[in-house]
Design a protein around this motif. Structure first.
Motif, PDB file in Angstrom:
ATOM      1  N   MET A   1       0.835  -1.175   0.000  1.00 53.92           N
ATOM      2  CA  MET A   1       0.000   0.000   0.000  1.00 53.92           C
ATOM      3  C   MET A   1       0.881   1.241   0.000  1.00 53.92           C
ATOM      4  N   ILE A  41      -4.597   6.727   1.627  1.00 53.53           N
ATOM      5  CA  ILE A  41      -4.090   5.357   1.515  1.00 53.53           C
ATOM      6  C   ILE A  41      -4.517   4.817   0.161  1.00 53.53           C
ATOM      7  N   GLU A  42      -3.540   4.343  -0.592  1.00 47.25           N
ATOM      8  CA  GLU A  42      -3.812   3.760  -1.900  1.00 47.25           C
ATOM      9  C   GLU A  42      -3.848   2.244  -1.732  1.00 47.25           C
ATOM     10  N   VAL A  43      -5.051   1.703  -1.799  1.00 46.70           N
ATOM     11  CA  VAL A  43      -5.257   0.268  -1.569  1.00 46.70           C
ATOM     12  C   VAL A  43      -5.184  -0.472  -2.905  1.00 46.70           C
ATOM     13  N   GLN A  47      -6.808  -5.959  -2.716  1.00 47.61           N
ATOM     14  CA  GLN A  47      -7.063  -5.855  -1.277  1.00 47.61           C
ATOM     15  C   GLN A  47      -8.364  -5.096  -0.984  1.00 47.61           C
ATOM     16  N   ALA A  48      -9.158  -4.871  -2.029  1.00 48.78           N
ATOM     17  CA  ALA A  48     -10.458  -4.232  -1.837  1.00 48.78           C
ATOM     18  C   ALA A  48     -11.374  -5.170  -1.049  1.00 48.78           C
ATOM     19  N   ILE A  52      -9.006  -2.966   6.828  1.00 46.10           N
ATOM     20  CA  ILE A  52      -7.637  -2.507   7.032  1.00 46.10           C
ATOM     21  C   ILE A  52      -7.598  -1.823   8.391  1.00 46.10           C
ATOM     22  N   GLU A  84     -12.434   0.124   5.267  1.00 46.53           N
ATOM     23  CA  GLU A  84     -12.598  -0.888   4.228  1.00 46.53           C
ATOM     24  C   GLU A  84     -13.104  -0.176   2.983  1.00 46.53           C
ATOM     25  N   PRO A  96      -5.905   0.980  -8.439  1.00 50.81           N
ATOM     26  CA  PRO A  96      -5.857   1.110  -6.977  1.00 50.81           C
ATOM     27  C   PRO A  96      -7.011   1.987  -6.488  1.00 50.81           C
ATOM     28  N   LEU A 122      -0.372  -0.204   9.240  1.00 50.88           N
ATOM     29  CA  LEU A 122      -1.533  -0.732   8.536  1.00 50.88           C
ATOM     30  C   LEU A 122      -1.504  -2.246   8.672  1.00 50.88           C
TER      31      LEU A 122
END
Length: 152
Positions: A1, A41-43, A47-48, A52, A84, A96, A122
């Motif tokens: 991330m 935060i770049e997820v 991981q969606a 988190i 989330e 992302p 995280l």
């Protein structure tokens, strides 16, 4: 991330965007003044839809947790939560997902002349780039001058 962090006077999230006022400072005080942390935060796509857990801890220049008075006495200053993010319909696979966070910290009574660092975790993991340091000005009259050489 990937994480982008910024110290600011005030931050809020509306319509999925960060709104920041008085942002980008790294020196404050010496008197306590309101502050906030703005985070993006770049997820990663894969991981969606997964919770988190985040934690922000404040440490002093020696790496020791900053203690604040709480209901149970002195406690390390630590802010925790969970986010989330879901995938919106029509989003291109692999894109992302951004999670903006605005965390109001308030006016912390920190030692004048000190240096402090917010450290982000995280899901129990941290990276060196997930840190944000700042200094608190010395009180007037307590300014240290540069060392002087021997008198001639």
């Amino acid at each position: 991330m990937r994480v982008t962090m910024m110290l600011c006077d005030h931050a809020q999230v509306a319509e999925g965007k960060l709104f920041i006022s008085g942002g980008g400072w790294s020196v404050t005080g010496p008197l306590p003044s309101p502050s906030a942390l703005a985070l993006k935060i770049e997820v990663p796509w894969d991981q969606a839809n997964t919770p988190i857990k985040f934690a922000l801890g404040l440490v002093d220049q020696d790496g020791k947790p900053v203690q604040q008075q709480g209901p149970l006495g002195l406690q390390p200053l630590r802010l925790e939560g969970q986010v989330e993010v879901g995938r919106p319909p029509g989003l291109m696979p692999g894109t992302p997902l951004d999670v903006p966070l605005a965390i109001g910290v308030g006016a912390l009574p920190l030692a004048p002349g000190g240096r402090f660092t917010w450290r982000l975790e995280l899901n129990g993991r941290t990276e060196e780039s997930w840190q944000l340091s700042f200094s608190v000005r010395a009180l007037p009259g307590n300014v240290q001058s540069a060392p002087q050489g021997p008198a001639e």
